[in-house]
Design a protein around this motif. Structure first.
Motif, PDB file in Angstrom:
ATOM      1  N   PRO A  19     -38.907  18.857 -20.683  1.00 60.65           N
ATOM      2  CA  PRO A  19     -40.242  19.307 -21.066  1.00 60.65           C
ATOM      3  C   PRO A  19     -41.349  18.501 -20.410  1.00 60.65           C
ATOM      4  O   PRO A  19     -41.112  17.482 -19.758  1.00 60.65           O
ATOM      5  CB  PRO A  19     -40.246  19.084 -22.579  1.00 60.65           C
ATOM      6  CG  PRO A  19     -39.421  17.822 -22.721  1.00 60.65           C
ATOM      7  CD  PRO A  19     -38.335  17.924 -21.672  1.00 60.65           C
ATOM      8  N   SER A  20     -42.546  18.960 -20.638  1.00 59.99           N
ATOM      9  CA  SER A  20     -43.755  18.235 -20.248  1.00 59.99           C
ATOM     10  C   SER A  20     -44.233  17.400 -21.424  1.00 59.99           C
ATOM     11  O   SER A  20     -43.855  17.646 -22.574  1.00 59.99           O
ATOM     12  CB  SER A  20     -44.829  19.243 -19.838  1.00 59.99           C
ATOM     13  OG  SER A  20     -46.073  18.609 -19.647  1.00 59.99           O
ATOM     14  N   ARG A  61     -31.459  22.076 -23.239  1.00 59.78           N
ATOM     15  CA  ARG A  61     -32.885  21.736 -23.367  1.00 59.78           C
ATOM     16  C   ARG A  61     -33.010  20.535 -24.298  1.00 59.78           C
ATOM     17  O   ARG A  61     -32.289  20.427 -25.290  1.00 59.78           O
ATOM     18  CB  ARG A  61     -33.664  22.885 -23.989  1.00 59.78           C
ATOM     19  CG  ARG A  61     -33.632  24.190 -23.284  1.00 59.78           C
ATOM     20  CD  ARG A  61     -34.629  25.136 -23.933  1.00 59.78           C
ATOM     21  NE  ARG A  61     -34.023  26.321 -24.499  1.00 59.78           N
ATOM     22  CZ  ARG A  61     -34.690  27.224 -25.200  1.00 59.78           C
ATOM     23  NH1 ARG A  61     -35.980  27.041 -25.439  1.00 59.78           N
ATOM     24  NH2 ARG A  61     -34.077  28.291 -25.685  1.00 59.78           N
ATOM     25  N   LEU A  67     -41.043  25.209 -24.547  1.00 57.95           N
ATOM     26  CA  LEU A  67     -41.612  25.440 -23.218  1.00 57.95           C
ATOM     27  C   LEU A  67     -40.705  26.333 -22.376  1.00 57.95           C
ATOM     28  O   LEU A  67     -41.174  27.071 -21.515  1.00 57.95           O
ATOM     29  CB  LEU A  67     -41.829  24.096 -22.514  1.00 57.95           C
ATOM     30  CG  LEU A  67     -42.304  24.108 -21.063  1.00 57.95           C
ATOM     31  CD1 LEU A  67     -43.657  24.813 -20.944  1.00 57.95           C
ATOM     32  CD2 LEU A  67     -42.398  22.689 -20.513  1.00 57.95           C
ATOM     33  N   TRP A  68     -39.399  26.297 -22.655  1.00 60.96           N
ATOM     34  CA  TRP A  68     -38.422  27.019 -21.856  1.00 60.96           C
ATOM     35  C   TRP A  68     -37.940  28.306 -22.526  1.00 60.96           C
ATOM     36  O   TRP A  68     -36.971  28.919 -22.049  1.00 60.96           O
ATOM     37  CB  TRP A  68     -37.217  26.113 -21.569  1.00 60.96           C
ATOM     38  CG  TRP A  68     -37.533  24.962 -20.689  1.00 60.96           C
ATOM     39  CD1 TRP A  68     -37.792  23.672 -21.054  1.00 60.96           C
ATOM     40  CD2 TRP A  68     -37.635  24.978 -19.257  1.00 60.96           C
ATOM     41  NE1 TRP A  68     -38.035  22.890 -19.953  1.00 60.96           N
ATOM     42  CE2 TRP A  68     -37.946  23.671 -18.841  1.00 60.96           C
ATOM     43  CE3 TRP A  68     -37.474  25.981 -18.296  1.00 60.96           C
ATOM     44  CZ2 TRP A  68     -38.106  23.332 -17.494  1.00 60.96           C
ATOM     45  CZ3 TRP A  68     -37.641  25.654 -16.956  1.00 60.96           C
ATOM     46  CH2 TRP A  68     -37.946  24.340 -16.564  1.00 60.96           C
ATOM     47  N   THR A 120     -45.080  18.766 -25.217  1.00 55.27           N
ATOM     48  CA  THR A 120     -44.423  20.047 -25.491  1.00 55.27           C
ATOM     49  C   THR A 120     -43.027  19.795 -26.069  1.00 55.27           C
ATOM     50  O   THR A 120     -42.595  18.651 -26.205  1.00 55.27           O
ATOM     51  CB  THR A 120     -44.308  20.911 -24.227  1.00 55.27           C
ATOM     52  OG1 THR A 120     -43.381  20.302 -23.317  1.00 55.27           O
ATOM     53  CG2 THR A 120     -45.672  21.053 -23.544  1.00 55.27           C
ATOM     54  N   SER A 121     -42.335  20.880 -26.362  1.00 53.09           N
ATOM     55  CA  SER A 121     -40.983  20.795 -26.908  1.00 53.09           C
ATOM     56  C   SER A 121     -40.058  21.707 -26.120  1.00 53.09           C
ATOM     57  O   SER A 121     -40.455  22.259 -25.081  1.00 53.09           O
ATOM     58  CB  SER A 121     -40.994  21.215 -28.386  1.00 53.09           C
ATOM     59  OG  SER A 121     -41.220  22.616 -28.490  1.00 53.09           O
ATOM     60  N   THR A 122     -38.855  21.912 -26.637  1.00 52.46           N
ATOM     61  CA  THR A 122     -37.913  22.828 -25.983  1.00 52.46           C
ATOM     62  C   THR A 122     -38.481  24.240 -25.881  1.00 52.46           C
ATOM     63  O   THR A 122     -38.019  25.034 -25.060  1.00 52.46           O
ATOM     64  CB  THR A 122     -36.583  22.888 -26.754  1.00 52.46           C
ATOM     65  OG1 THR A 122     -36.832  23.298 -28.099  1.00 52.46           O
ATOM     66  CG2 THR A 122     -35.887  21.527 -26.764  1.00 52.46           C
ATOM     67  N   ASP A 173     -35.867  17.399 -26.165  1.00 54.81           N
ATOM     68  CA  ASP A 173     -37.222  16.983 -26.522  1.00 54.81           C
ATOM     69  C   ASP A 173     -37.440  15.519 -26.187  1.00 54.81           C
ATOM     70  O   ASP A 173     -36.537  14.675 -26.376  1.00 54.81           O
ATOM     71  CB  ASP A 173     -37.464  17.155 -28.032  1.00 54.81           C
ATOM     72  CG  ASP A 173     -37.626  18.605 -28.446  1.00 54.81           C
ATOM     73  OD1 ASP A 173     -38.238  19.366 -27.682  1.00 54.81           O
ATOM     74  OD2 ASP A 173     -37.150  18.971 -29.542  1.00 54.81           O
TER      75      ASP A 173
END
Length: 375
Positions: free
Chosen positions: A23-24, A47, A31-32, A27-29, A49
């Motif tokens: 992630p960025s 994914r 995002l994907w 953000t969290s999972t 965090d």
């Protein structure tokens, strides 16, 4: 919440090649969410965090943290899952972690994708100031301006902004500490993993120039620039990001996987494939992977026969074996592949001769119903 491992979510066949999605900051999972499910048809997608983000414990990080510290948490996660070598895609800070891993643990990184990221996020002082602000006033102090940094005008993702507000302030600040001291510029030329760099042309956080510098310095790296995309490209331009990642990771994913996903969608339609992926369980994941790799990635893409011809063959085989559920689906696919109702009827008439009148009778009734629905 685990105090020793990053919170993560695993998707896709357990036997497929691992792909870690990072992630960025802030953000969290989630995002994907629009990308990971389709990648999981060809990979074992993990994914995760950042500390204090999403479901990860804030106790995993402290003041003065470095990108190396975050990278070691990723390796700890991979080790706990029995993953020795993996492909990796990361956004912003997640991309920076990927670059560090590729430079310092080349034996672990199969292929790398760096999205809206940088080899150096600027001078330390702005990050130190942001860390101090968040430690004092919390992440809500920076949430108001996040949309302008993350997205192009007119696009919004309220759930991601809520994730930022819910992020642990001390953990966010510690990640800022890591960015303040991060500088990979002198190490880029040492990377050996095949690398894809993706940039958002309207990204104010990591402008395209940052991505070009990575692509220019990493041996044989490729660069994809996305129009109408800002900093969180997987959220704003998920289809473009997905296609770029599929093409990049295809070489390490087995036979026909990347083209299989595309072909399956082209023939059966997005709605059908979306339903199939949504209904995939741990029990059925290997079968879905098999279908994608071989039926759609190899047989349906073989140029010896056209898709029209393949549809005619498929209809005949399904009639012969009374596979009515599949027959309805492939009648729709036949239309999508260019067959007219008259041609479909002619094919079914021929099945009456070679497969039997009762089978053809049932097939005509089903086809008439399906074709009437699509009118």
């Amino acid at each position: 919440m685990n105090d020793t491992l990053l919170h993560h979510r695993a998707e896709g066949p357990a036997t497929a090649l691992p792909l870690l999605l990072a992630p960025s900051l802030g953000t969290s999972t989630a995002l994907w969410d629009a990308v990971a499910p389709e990648l999981s048809t060809t990979h074992r997608v993990i994914r995760w965090d950042l500390p204090g983000h999403g479901g990860s414990s804030p106790d995993l990080i402290g003041p003065g943290a470095t990108v190396a510290d975050l990278a070691m948490l990723v390796l700890d996660l991979a080790d706990s899952l029995g993953i020795d070598r993996f492909s990796y895609a990361g956004v912003s800070l997640g991309g920076a972690i990927g670059l560090w891993l590729a430079a310092h643990h080349a034996d672990r990184v199969e292929r790398l994708a760096v999205i809206c990221s940088s080899a150096h996020f600027g001078e330390a002082e702005p990050w130190q100031e942001r860390a101090a602000l968040v430690r004092r006033d919390g992440t809500r102090a920076i949430a108001q301006g996040a949309a302008a940094r993350w997205f192009t005008p007119g696009f919004t993702a309220p759930g991601m902004l809520k994730d930022l507000e819910d992020t642990d302030s001390a953990s966010y600040a510690a990640c800022c500490d890591a960015l303040a001291t991060y500088d990979m510029r002198e190490l880029l030329s040492s990377l050996t993993a095949p690398t894809l760099v993706i940039a958002g042309r309207e990204d104010p956080v990591t402008p395209v120039l940052h991505s070009r510098q990575i692509a220019d310095a990493v041996p044989d790296a490729s660069l994809t620039e996305l129009a109408h995309a800002s900093h969180l490209a997987p959220a704003e331009r998920p289809r473009a990001v997905l296609e770029a990642l599929q093409a990049h990771f295809a070489d390490g994913s087995g036979h026909g996987t990347a083209t299989g996903v595309t072909t399956r969608r082209s023939v059966l339609g997005d709605a059908h494939v979306d339903r199939a992926q949504a209904n995939t369980t741990e029990f059925t994941a290997r079968f879905q992977d098999f279908i994608t790799r071989y039926a759609w990635g190899e047989v349906w893409t073989d140029p010896t026969l056209s898709r029209r011809e393949r549809s005619l063959i498929t209809l005949t085989a399904l009639v012969a074996h009374n596979h009515h559920a599949e027959l309805g689906m492939h009648i729709r696919a036949a239309v999508r592949n260019g067959l007219t109702p008259e041609e479909i009827g002619a094919a079914l008439l021929q099945t009456a001769v070679y497969c039997g009148v009762p089978a053809a009778n049932a097939a005509f009734a089903l086809a008439q119903s399906v074709l009437a629905e699509d009118d």
